[in-house]
Design a protein around this motif. Structure first.
Motif, PDB file in Angstrom:
ATOM      1  N   LEU A 105      35.693  34.820  39.473  1.00 46.27           N
ATOM      2  CA  LEU A 105      37.089  34.235  39.073  1.00 46.27           C
ATOM      3  C   LEU A 105      37.264  33.462  40.534  1.00 46.27           C
ATOM      4  CD1 LEU A 105      38.950  37.283  37.885  1.00 46.27           C
ATOM      5  CD2 LEU A 105      38.139  35.604  36.537  1.00 46.27           C
ATOM      6  N   PRO A 106      38.339  32.686  40.449  1.00 48.66           N
ATOM      7  CA  PRO A 106      38.708  31.799  41.734  1.00 48.66           C
ATOM      8  C   PRO A 106      39.010  32.630  42.646  1.00 48.66           C
ATOM      9  CG  PRO A 106      39.637  30.804  39.379  1.00 48.66           C
ATOM     10  CD  PRO A 106      38.874  31.950  39.226  1.00 48.66           C
ATOM     11  N   GLU A 107      38.837  32.204  43.951  1.00 49.29           N
ATOM     12  CA  GLU A 107      39.403  33.054  44.885  1.00 49.29           C
ATOM     13  C   GLU A 107      40.859  33.287  44.963  1.00 49.29           C
ATOM     14  OE1 GLU A 107      39.554  32.920  49.809  1.00 49.29           O
ATOM     15  OE2 GLU A 107      38.676  31.149  48.881  1.00 49.29           O
ATOM     16  N   GLY A 108      41.150  34.460  45.077  1.00 42.87           N
ATOM     17  CA  GLY A 108      42.525  35.256  45.043  1.00 42.87           C
ATOM     18  C   GLY A 108      42.758  35.880  43.767  1.00 42.87           C
ATOM     19  N   SER A 109      42.069  35.463  42.557  1.00 37.66           N
ATOM     20  CA  SER A 109      42.217  36.249  41.413  1.00 37.66           C
ATOM     21  C   SER A 109      41.632  37.204  41.380  1.00 37.66           C
ATOM     22  CB  SER A 109      41.849  35.038  40.347  1.00 37.66           C
ATOM     23  OG  SER A 109      42.429  33.792  40.226  1.00 37.66           O
ATOM     24  N   LEU A 110      42.103  38.416  40.843  1.00 35.12           N
ATOM     25  CA  LEU A 110      41.834  39.636  40.674  1.00 35.12           C
ATOM     26  C   LEU A 110      41.270  39.968  39.146  1.00 35.12           C
ATOM     27  CD1 LEU A 110      43.773  41.725  43.220  1.00 35.12           C
ATOM     28  CD2 LEU A 110      41.551  40.574  43.710  1.00 35.12           C
ATOM     29  N   PRO A 111      40.395  40.573  38.834  1.00 33.58           N
ATOM     30  CA  PRO A 111      39.931  40.902  37.523  1.00 33.58           C
ATOM     31  C   PRO A 111      40.817  42.055  37.026  1.00 33.58           C
ATOM     32  CG  PRO A 111      38.380  42.147  39.018  1.00 33.58           C
ATOM     33  CD  PRO A 111      39.289  41.262  39.753  1.00 33.58           C
ATOM     34  N   GLU A 112      40.967  42.229  35.706  1.00 32.73           N
ATOM     35  CA  GLU A 112      42.023  42.900  34.965  1.00 32.73           C
ATOM     36  C   GLU A 112      41.178  44.119  33.831  1.00 32.73           C
ATOM     37  OE1 GLU A 112      45.559  41.241  33.573  1.00 32.73           O
ATOM     38  OE2 GLU A 112      45.570  39.819  35.149  1.00 32.73           O
ATOM     39  N   LEU A 113      41.080  44.989  33.824  1.00 27.87           N
ATOM     40  CA  LEU A 113      40.628  45.948  32.778  1.00 27.87           C
ATOM     41  C   LEU A 113      40.869  45.545  31.375  1.00 27.87           C
ATOM     42  CD1 LEU A 113      39.012  48.513  32.584  1.00 27.87           C
ATOM     43  CD2 LEU A 113      40.903  49.670  32.368  1.00 27.87           C
ATOM     44  N   ASN A 114      42.044  44.977  31.225  1.00 29.40           N
ATOM     45  CA  ASN A 114      42.032  44.704  29.678  1.00 29.40           C
ATOM     46  C   ASN A 114      41.351  43.480  29.042  1.00 29.40           C
ATOM     47  OD1 ASN A 114      43.650  42.564  31.077  1.00 29.40           O
ATOM     48  ND2 ASN A 114      45.486  42.842  29.621  1.00 29.40           N
ATOM     49  N   ARG A 115      40.815  42.742  30.294  1.00 34.34           N
ATOM     50  CA  ARG A 115      39.986  41.501  29.962  1.00 34.34           C
ATOM     51  C   ARG A 115      38.517  41.868  29.775  1.00 34.34           C
ATOM     52  NH1 ARG A 115      43.315  37.777  28.351  1.00 34.34           N
ATOM     53  NH2 ARG A 115      44.883  37.381  30.030  1.00 34.34           N
ATOM     54  N   VAL A 116      38.048  42.981  29.987  1.00 33.22           N
ATOM     55  CA  VAL A 116      36.462  43.694  29.924  1.00 33.22           C
ATOM     56  C   VAL A 116      36.429  44.639  28.743  1.00 33.22           C
ATOM     57  CG1 VAL A 116      35.999  42.805  32.175  1.00 33.22           C
ATOM     58  CG2 VAL A 116      36.673  45.074  31.843  1.00 33.22           C
ATOM     59  N   VAL A 117      37.736  45.438  28.421  1.00 34.96           N
ATOM     60  CA  VAL A 117      37.607  46.673  27.749  1.00 34.96           C
ATOM     61  C   VAL A 117      36.731  46.294  26.454  1.00 34.96           C
ATOM     62  CG1 VAL A 117      38.934  48.384  26.352  1.00 34.96           C
ATOM     63  CG2 VAL A 117      39.244  47.770  28.724  1.00 34.96           C
ATOM     64  N   GLY A 118      35.829  46.942  25.881  1.00 30.98           N
ATOM     65  CA  GLY A 118      34.964  46.839  24.614  1.00 30.98           C
ATOM     66  C   GLY A 118      34.118  45.629  25.036  1.00 30.98           C
ATOM     67  N   SER A 119      33.708  45.319  26.161  1.00 27.85           N
ATOM     68  CA  SER A 119      32.657  43.945  26.143  1.00 27.85           C
ATOM     69  C   SER A 119      31.341  44.515  27.063  1.00 27.85           C
ATOM     70  CB  SER A 119      33.363  42.735  26.760  1.00 27.85           C
ATOM     71  OG  SER A 119      33.861  42.701  28.047  1.00 27.85           O
ATOM     72  N   ASN A 120      30.726  43.489  27.165  1.00 31.38           N
ATOM     73  CA  ASN A 120      29.426  43.841  28.136  1.00 31.38           C
ATOM     74  C   ASN A 120      29.877  42.851  29.346  1.00 31.38           C
ATOM     75  OD1 ASN A 120      26.945  45.204  28.513  1.00 31.38           O
ATOM     76  ND2 ASN A 120      26.292  42.991  28.433  1.00 31.38           N
ATOM     77  N   MET A 121      31.067  42.491  29.563  1.00 34.29           N
ATOM     78  CA  MET A 121      31.305  41.503  30.612  1.00 34.29           C
ATOM     79  C   MET A 121      31.390  42.190  31.854  1.00 34.29           C
ATOM     80  SD  MET A 121      30.922  38.502  29.590  1.00 34.29           S
ATOM     81  CE  MET A 121      31.859  37.685  30.972  1.00 34.29           C
ATOM     82  N   CYS A 122      31.126  41.694  33.183  1.00 35.61           N
ATOM     83  CA  CYS A 122      31.709  42.046  34.391  1.00 35.61           C
ATOM     84  C   CYS A 122      32.501  40.795  35.104  1.00 35.61           C
ATOM     85  CB  CYS A 122      30.729  42.280  35.297  1.00 35.61           C
ATOM     86  SG  CYS A 122      30.749  42.621  37.023  1.00 35.61           S
ATOM     87  N   LYS A 123      33.558  41.144  35.322  1.00 38.61           N
ATOM     88  CA  LYS A 123      34.529  40.118  36.071  1.00 38.61           C
ATOM     89  C   LYS A 123      34.451  40.379  37.402  1.00 38.61           C
ATOM     90  CE  LYS A 123      36.264  38.596  32.213  1.00 38.61           C
ATOM     91  NZ  LYS A 123      36.544  37.323  31.578  1.00 38.61           N
ATOM     92  N   ILE A 124      34.307  39.502  38.334  1.00 38.76           N
ATOM     93  CA  ILE A 124      34.329  39.577  39.742  1.00 38.76           C
ATOM     94  C   ILE A 124      35.562  38.841  40.529  1.00 38.76           C
ATOM     95  CG2 ILE A 124      33.078  39.450  41.939  1.00 38.76           C
ATOM     96  CD1 ILE A 124      30.439  39.746  40.050  1.00 38.76           C
TER      97      ILE A 124
END
Length: 81
Positions: free
Chosen positions: A11-30
């Protein structure tokens, strides 16, 4: 480094990942933020530990081992909470 990875999104600097954006997926948000006061880089990642953390990672590895597209059979979109 992760620019071509299908299941990683930085994600862009300062943006934090949210759990609801990865639940049920194979994604990793950083997400990351530079704390100038402490001169530290803070990195936070978010995964669904049932998909990316276990079964999904095993399926992704098997796909690679057998020469199949690594995304085959894996969800890329989250099931929003």
């Amino acid at each position: 480094y992760y620019g071509k990875e299908k299941f990683v999104e930085v994600l862009p600097e300062g943006s934090l990942p949210e759990l609801n954006r990865v639940v049920g997926s194979n994604m990793c948000k950083i997400g990351y933020k530079l704390d100038k006061r402490l001169n530290k880089l803070i990195i936070i990642s978010c995964i669904d530990n049932l998909i990316k953390g276990a079964s999904g990672q095993a399926l992704q590895n098997m796909n690679v081992m057998f020469g199949i597209d690594e995304a085959e059979g894996l969800p890329m979109c989250a099931n929003h909470l």
